[in-house]
Design an enzyme around this catalytic site. Structure first.
Site, PDB file in Angstrom:
ATOM      1  N   ARG A 136      -4.374   4.692  -4.957  1.00  0.00           N
ATOM      2  CA  ARG A 136      -4.649   2.861  -3.396  1.00  0.00           C
ATOM      3  C   ARG A 136      -4.586   1.719  -4.879  1.00  0.00           C
ATOM      4  O   ARG A 136      -5.174   1.670  -6.251  1.00  0.00           O
ATOM      5  CB  ARG A 136      -5.463   3.187  -2.302  1.00  0.00           C
ATOM      6  CG  ARG A 136      -5.302   1.536  -1.178  1.00  0.00           C
ATOM      7  CD  ARG A 136      -6.545   1.837  -0.452  1.00  0.00           C
ATOM      8  NE  ARG A 136      -7.542   1.301  -1.022  1.00  0.00           N
ATOM      9  CZ  ARG A 136      -8.649   1.752  -1.031  1.00  0.00           C
ATOM     10  NH1 ARG A 136      -9.403   2.403   0.176  1.00  0.00           N
ATOM     11  NH2 ARG A 136      -9.654   0.955  -2.221  1.00  0.00           N
ATOM     12  N   GLU A 156      -7.936  -3.318  -8.434  1.00  0.00           N
ATOM     13  CA  GLU A 156      -7.777  -2.095  -9.452  1.00  0.00           C
ATOM     14  C   GLU A 156      -6.874  -0.822  -9.119  1.00  0.00           C
ATOM     15  O   GLU A 156      -6.542  -1.514  -7.641  1.00  0.00           O
ATOM     16  CB  GLU A 156      -9.283  -1.328  -8.855  1.00  0.00           C
ATOM     17  CG  GLU A 156      -9.782  -1.349  -7.431  1.00  0.00           C
ATOM     18  CD  GLU A 156     -11.230  -0.261  -7.268  1.00  0.00           C
ATOM     19  OE1 GLU A 156     -11.075   0.559  -8.317  1.00  0.00           O
ATOM     20  OE2 GLU A 156     -11.341  -0.169  -6.275  1.00  0.00           O
ATOM     21  N   ASN A 158      -6.674   2.374  -7.914  1.00  0.00           N
ATOM     22  CA  ASN A 158      -7.740   4.066  -7.388  1.00  0.00           C
ATOM     23  C   ASN A 158      -6.772   5.571  -7.247  1.00  0.00           C
ATOM     24  O   ASN A 158      -6.132   5.761  -6.613  1.00  0.00           O
ATOM     25  CB  ASN A 158      -8.790   3.798  -6.369  1.00  0.00           C
ATOM     26  CG  ASN A 158      -9.514   2.928  -5.906  1.00  0.00           C
ATOM     27  OD1 ASN A 158     -10.468   2.793  -6.090  1.00  0.00           O
ATOM     28  ND2 ASN A 158      -8.619   1.592  -4.728  1.00  0.00           N
ATOM     29  N   SER A 163      -9.902   5.924  -0.209  1.00  0.00           N
ATOM     30  CA  SER A 163      -9.790   6.206   1.023  1.00  0.00           C
ATOM     31  C   SER A 163      -9.650   4.754   2.876  1.00  0.00           C
ATOM     32  O   SER A 163      -8.833   3.932   1.872  1.00  0.00           O
ATOM     33  CB  SER A 163     -11.927   6.043   1.454  1.00  0.00           C
ATOM     34  OG  SER A 163     -12.301   5.155   1.473  1.00  0.00           O
ATOM     35  N   LYS A 339     -11.882   1.610 -14.628  1.00  0.00           N
ATOM     36  CA  LYS A 339     -11.681   0.356 -14.952  1.00  0.00           C
ATOM     37  C   LYS A 339     -11.878   0.219 -16.333  1.00  0.00           C
ATOM     38  O   LYS A 339     -10.525  -1.049 -16.858  1.00  0.00           O
ATOM     39  CB  LYS A 339     -12.695  -0.084 -14.356  1.00  0.00           C
ATOM     40  CG  LYS A 339     -13.654  -0.193 -12.939  1.00  0.00           C
ATOM     41  CD  LYS A 339     -13.127  -1.085 -12.136  1.00  0.00           C
ATOM     42  CE  LYS A 339     -13.691  -0.509 -10.736  1.00  0.00           C
ATOM     43  NZ  LYS A 339     -13.537   0.870 -10.200  1.00  0.00           N
ATOM     44  N   LYS A 406     -18.226  -5.118 -14.941  1.00  0.00           N
ATOM     45  CA  LYS A 406     -17.689  -3.784 -14.332  1.00  0.00           C
ATOM     46  C   LYS A 406     -18.117  -2.672 -14.617  1.00  0.00           C
ATOM     47  O   LYS A 406     -17.393  -2.398 -15.827  1.00  0.00           O
ATOM     48  CB  LYS A 406     -16.119  -4.023 -13.460  1.00  0.00           C
ATOM     49  CG  LYS A 406     -15.622  -4.460 -12.632  1.00  0.00           C
ATOM     50  CD  LYS A 406     -14.478  -4.071 -12.188  1.00  0.00           C
ATOM     51  CE  LYS A 406     -14.077  -5.268 -10.963  1.00  0.00           C
ATOM     52  NZ  LYS A 406     -12.438  -5.135 -10.738  1.00  0.00           N
ATOM     53  N   GLU A 410     -16.664   4.120  -8.719  1.00  0.00           N
ATOM     54  CA  GLU A 410     -16.073   3.882  -7.671  1.00  0.00           C
ATOM     55  C   GLU A 410     -16.914   3.551  -6.444  1.00  0.00           C
ATOM     56  O   GLU A 410     -17.830   4.425  -7.242  1.00  0.00           O
ATOM     57  CB  GLU A 410     -15.200   4.880  -7.394  1.00  0.00           C
ATOM     58  CG  GLU A 410     -14.161   4.818  -8.498  1.00  0.00           C
ATOM     59  CD  GLU A 410     -12.563   4.040  -8.882  1.00  0.00           C
ATOM     60  OE1 GLU A 410     -12.897   3.623  -8.160  1.00  0.00           O
ATOM     61  OE2 GLU A 410     -12.702   3.780  -9.477  1.00  0.00           O
ATOM     62  N   GLY A 411     -16.596   3.060  -5.755  1.00  0.00           N
ATOM     63  CA  GLY A 411     -16.864   3.072  -3.813  1.00  0.00           C
ATOM     64  C   GLY A 411     -17.880   2.580  -3.424  1.00  0.00           C
ATOM     65  O   GLY A 411     -18.684   2.297  -3.188  1.00  0.00           O
ATOM     66  N   ARG A 493      -8.881  -5.260   3.910  1.00  0.00           N
ATOM     67  CA  ARG A 493      -9.685  -5.031   4.051  1.00  0.00           C
ATOM     68  C   ARG A 493     -10.107  -6.672   3.637  1.00  0.00           C
ATOM     69  O   ARG A 493     -10.175  -7.017   3.121  1.00  0.00           O
ATOM     70  CB  ARG A 493     -10.810  -4.526   2.862  1.00  0.00           C
ATOM     71  CG  ARG A 493     -10.637  -3.277   3.493  1.00  0.00           C
ATOM     72  CD  ARG A 493     -11.796  -1.910   2.299  1.00  0.00           C
ATOM     73  NE  ARG A 493     -10.881  -2.373   1.015  1.00  0.00           N
ATOM     74  CZ  ARG A 493     -11.350  -2.130  -0.250  1.00  0.00           C
ATOM     75  NH1 ARG A 493     -12.531  -1.355   0.076  1.00  0.00           N
ATOM     76  NH2 ARG A 493     -10.656  -2.335  -1.071  1.00  0.00           N
TER      77      ARG A 493
HETATM   78  P1  ADP Z   1     -14.854   0.015  -6.594  1.00  0.00           P
HETATM   79  O1  ADP Z   1     -13.938   0.805  -7.527  1.00  0.00           O
HETATM   80  O2  ADP Z   1     -16.429   0.391  -6.445  1.00  0.00           O
HETATM   81  O3  ADP Z   1     -14.217  -0.453  -5.272  1.00  0.00           O
HETATM   82  P2  ADP Z   1     -12.986  -2.466  -7.246  1.00  0.00           P
HETATM   83  O4  ADP Z   1     -13.019  -2.841  -8.700  1.00  0.00           O
HETATM   84  O5  ADP Z   1     -12.696  -2.418  -6.189  1.00  0.00           O
HETATM   85  O6  ADP Z   1     -14.699  -1.784  -7.499  1.00  0.00           O
HETATM   86  O7  ADP Z   1     -14.666  -4.087  -6.782  1.00  0.00           O
HETATM   87  C1  ADP Z   1     -15.104  -4.466  -5.907  1.00  0.00           C
HETATM   88  C2  ADP Z   1     -14.823  -4.891  -5.062  1.00  0.00           C
HETATM   89  O8  ADP Z   1     -15.076  -5.771  -5.910  1.00  0.00           O
HETATM   90  C3  ADP Z   1     -13.611  -5.756  -4.130  1.00  0.00           C
HETATM   91  O9  ADP Z   1     -13.353  -4.723  -2.919  1.00  0.00           O
HETATM   92  C4  ADP Z   1     -13.329  -7.027  -4.421  1.00  0.00           C
HETATM   93  O10 ADP Z   1     -13.618  -7.241  -3.130  1.00  0.00           O
HETATM   94  C5  ADP Z   1     -14.313  -6.873  -4.781  1.00  0.00           C
HETATM   95  N1  ADP Z   1     -13.776  -7.692  -6.932  1.00  0.00           N
HETATM   96  C6  ADP Z   1     -13.761  -6.566  -7.829  1.00  0.00           C
HETATM   97  N2  ADP Z   1     -12.823  -7.076  -8.501  1.00  0.00           N
HETATM   98  C7  ADP Z   1     -13.120  -8.354  -8.435  1.00  0.00           C
HETATM   99  C8  ADP Z   1     -11.682  -9.415  -8.761  1.00  0.00           C
HETATM  100  N3  ADP Z   1     -11.542  -9.653 -10.470  1.00  0.00           N
HETATM  101  N4  ADP Z   1     -12.204 -10.835  -8.147  1.00  0.00           N
HETATM  102  C9  ADP Z   1     -12.306 -11.129  -7.107  1.00  0.00           C
HETATM  103  N5  ADP Z   1     -13.381  -9.631  -6.531  1.00  0.00           N
HETATM  104  C10 ADP Z   1     -12.781  -9.039  -7.374  1.00  0.00           C
HETATM  105 MG    MG Z   2     -12.229   1.808  -7.114  1.00  0.00          MG
HETATM  106 MG    MG Z   3     -12.215  -1.273  -4.779  1.00  0.00          MG
END
Ligand code: ADP
Ligand code: MG
Ligand code: MG
Length: 517
Positions: A136, A156, A158, A163, A339, A406, A410-411, A493
C-alpha cells in the site's frame, strides 16, 4: 485540472441536530450489519461490559466522503504497478539492502534481528524463490503556493501488514449507500454529476493477490491439503478488516482453507517437514490429527518489536522464513519497506545523472519520472554531507517545524513531529541518529468533514491520506514478475487537522472514502 472550488465550497453541508441523529442512527447499524467494525478497546473487554469479548463497535468513519482531487486519485492509481515492480526489484537486491541496513543494525536491534534471520536462511539456502507483496502506497495532496494543479506526495510505502483493505471497501459502500438513501433526505448533498464516488475493489484485489500466490504454489508442487495462514496478533481489535479478506478467499467458487495463527503460537501450531523442501505444516488446535500444508503465510503481525518479546519469537520468525511457504512478505521484502529505503530513493546523490530508480527499473518498463514526482524531500541523519546539514535543520527551533522524524518502524505512533524533534534527538546518543530519517511535512489543502467516533461526532478541519493497494508475485530465481496488479483498491484515512498521526488502529484517524472533485 485544479479541483473546482465550487464543488468543495460548502462541504460537507451544515446539518441540523435531527439530521445528524438520523445519519448516526443509519451509520451505526449499517456498519455493524456490514462489518465496518472493530472490537472494543481492551479496557472494555476486561470490564463487566464485555467479559467474554463478544462485542463489536462501529469503526470510526466520516459522515460524508471527503472531497479529493480527481487528478491526484488518478495519478496515484496509475503508478501503482510501477511501484509494485520497484519494490519487488528492491526486495531482490540484497546488495542494495545490506548497504541500507548495515549502519542501522549497529543501533537498531529490531532491524538487526530481522537481518540475522535472513542471513541464517541464506546460509542454509532458501527453498522458496517466490515472494508475494500486498503493498500500500500512501499519499497526501500537495498544493503549491501558486495554486497550480495539485500533486500527490508519498508519505510512505508499506510492504508488510498493509491493512484496512477490508474495511475501506465497506466504507466506500457505506458512503454510496448514504448518497442514495440518506443524503437526499437531508436535501443538502449535491445531487448532480459532480458526486463521483469511485468503485473500491480493495478486498477483492488483495484476495486475488493471495489467491494467485496460492495457485502458483500448488501448481508447482501438487499437495494434498493446502491452506493459507494469516499470522495475526492476539487479541486483534481490527479483526473484521482481516475477516473480509478471509471470507473473500473462502467464498470464491474455488474456496481456499484459511487459518488464523497467532504470532505467539507459530512454534506450537506449525512444524517444518523433514524434507529438503521444508514444507510448513499446520495442524489446527481444534483438530490436531489433521495436517495442512501452508502455501502462503500472510503477515498481519510481526512488523514491530512488540511481537518479539523473547528469543522464541525470533525462532518462530525463522521457522516461517526458512519454510517453503510463500511469505507475504519475506524478510527482505519487509526490509525494502524501511523508511530508510524511501529516503535513499528520494535523495539524489550529487553528481549522479540517473536517479537510483534506474538501478531497479528499466525506463522502457516503468515511468520513472512519474514515480519521482511523488517524492518529497527526505534526508538522512548520518554523517554524510547531506546528513550533517539535515541535522542542523532538525535541531533548529524554527526549521524543525517543517519536518517529521521517523525511525525504522511500522504501525503508527512512532514518529516525532516538528518542535519535539530537537529535544528528542538531544535525548539520544548521537550514534543513534543515523537510524532516523528527516522528512518534510506535507501540508494538504484544508478540507472539512465530520467524524463519527465512539458514538460522538467531531466536526472541523481534517487531513486526508490516500492509500493505493497493489499486489505482486515474483520469482527471485528467474527475476520474473509473475503477477502485478495495482490501483483497483484504495483507502482514504482522515484525521482531525490538529492530530499528527492518522492510523485508524492507533486511535487517531477514521475511515473515509473519496468524492472526486
Ligand atoms: P507508519 O509506518 O507508522 O504508518 P508513517 O510514515 O505512515 O508511518 O507515519 C504515520 C503518520 O504520520 C501518517 O499516516 C501521517 O498521518 C503522518 N505523516 C507521516 N509522514 C508525514 C509527512 N511527511 N507529512 C505529513 N504527515 C506525515
Ligand atoms: Mg507504514
Ligand atoms: Mg503509515
Amino acid at each position: 485540472m485544479a479541483p473546482s472550488r465550487a464543488a468543495v465550497g460548502n462541504y460537507p453541508p451544515d446539518i441540523t441536530p435531527a439530521e445528524s441523529d438520523q445519519l448516526l442512527f443509519t451509520i451505526k447499524d449499517w456498519s455493524i450489519a456490514h462489518g465496518l467494525a472493530v472490537r472494543p478497546p481492551p479496557a472494555l473487554v476486561a470490564s463487566e461490559a464485555d467479559p467474554l469479548g463478544i462485542l463489536a463497535t462501529t469503526a470510526p468513519v466520516t459522515l460524508f466522503p471527503s472531497p479529493f482531487p480527481r487528478v491526484c486519485f488518478e495519478q496515484a492509481k496509475s503508478i501503482q504497478k510501477d511501484y509494485n515492480q520497484l519494490y519487488a526489484a528492491i526486495a531482490q537486491d540484497e546488495e542494495f539492502l545490506i548497504g541500507i541496513v548495515q549502519e542501522i543494525i549497529e543501533v537498531d536491534e529490531f532491524i538487526a534481528e530481522l537481518w540475522q534471520v535472513h542471513l541464517k536462511v541464506k546460509q542454509e539456502g532458501y527453498t522458496q524463490s517466490l515472494a508475494l507483496g500486498l503493498f500500500r502506497s500512501d499519499y497526501m495532496v500537495h498544493q503549491g503556493d501558486d495554486d497550480t494543479t495539485p500533486l500527490i506526495k508519498q508519505v510512505e510505502f508499506n510492504t508488510i501488514a498493509s491493512s484496512f483493505g477490508g474495511l475501506s471497501a465497506q466504507t466506500s459502500e457505506l458512503h454510496t449507500y448514504l448518497s442514495t438513501h440518506e443524503y437526499p433526505l437531508l436535501e443538502k448533498f449535491p445531487q448532480d454529476e459532480s458526486v463521483d464516488l469511485p468503485e473500491n475493489m480493495s478486498t477483492k484485489s488483495l484476495a486475488s493477490g493471495l489467491r494467485y500466490a496460492f495457485e502458483t504454489y500448488i501448481k508447482s508442487s501438487p499437495i494434498h491439503q493446502p491452506c493459507i495462514i494469516f499470522l495475526v496478533q492476539d487479541p486483534e481489535r481490527n479483526i473484521f478488516d482481516q475477516r473480509h479478506l478471509q471470507y473473500e478467499l473462502q467464498g470464491h467458487q474455488a474456496p481456499i482453507p484459511v487459518f488464523r495463527v497467532p504470532f505467539s503460537e507459530i512454534l506450537s501450531q506449525t512444524t517444518i517437514a523433514s524434507t529438503s523442501k521444508r514444507q510448513l505444516l499446520y495442524s489446527p488446535p481444534s483438530n490436531p490429527s489433521k495436517t495442512f500444508e501452508a502455501a502462503v503465510v500472510y503477515f498481519r503481525a510481526g512488523y514491530g518489536p512488540g511481537d518479539y518479546p523473547d528469543s522464541k519469537a525470533w525462532q518462530a520468525r525463522l521457522q516461517i522464513e526458512r519454510s517453503n511457504a510463500i511469505k507475504c512478505p519475506s524478510i527482505l521484502t519487509q526490509l525494502a519497506g524501511a523508511k530508510k529505503v524511501q529516503q535513499v530513493l528520494a535523495t539524489p546523490k550529487s553528481g549522479e545523472e540517473n536517479s537510483i530508480l534506474h538501478r531497479f527499473l528499466s525506463s522502457s518498463v516503468a515511468n520513472i519520472v512519474d514515480l519521482e514526482k511523488t517524492f518529497t524531500n527526505i534526508y538522512p541523519l548520518d554523517s554524510t554531507p547531506s546528513g550533517l546539514s539535515a541535522r542542523k535543520m532538525a535541531l533548529d527551533p524554527e526549521l524543525c517545524k517543517g519536518y517529521v522524524l521517523k525511525p525504522q518502524r511500522e504501525g503508527g505512533g512512532n514518529n516525532i513531529y516538528r518542535s519535539a524533534i530537537p529535544p528528542f534527538l538531544e535525548s539520544l546518543p548521537e550514534t543513534h541518529w543515523k537510524s532516523y530519517i528527516l522528512m518534510e511535512i506535507i501540508d494538504p489543502p484544508p478540507v472539512h468533514n465530520m467524524i463519527l467516533r465512539n458514538g460522538a461526532i467531531e466536526k472541523g478541519g481534517v487531513i486526508c491520506e490516500l492509500g493505493v493497494y497493489g499486489t505482486c508475485l515474483w520469482d527471485a530465481n528467474t527475476k520474473e514478475v509473475l503477477h502485478n496488479e495495482g490501483g483497483e483498491g484504495y483507502l482514504l484515512r482522515t484525521k482531525g487537522d490538529k492530530s499528527e498521526e492518522g492510523g485508524v488502529a492507533a486511535g487517531f484517524g477514521s475511515m473515509d472514502s473519496c468524492r472526486l472533485v
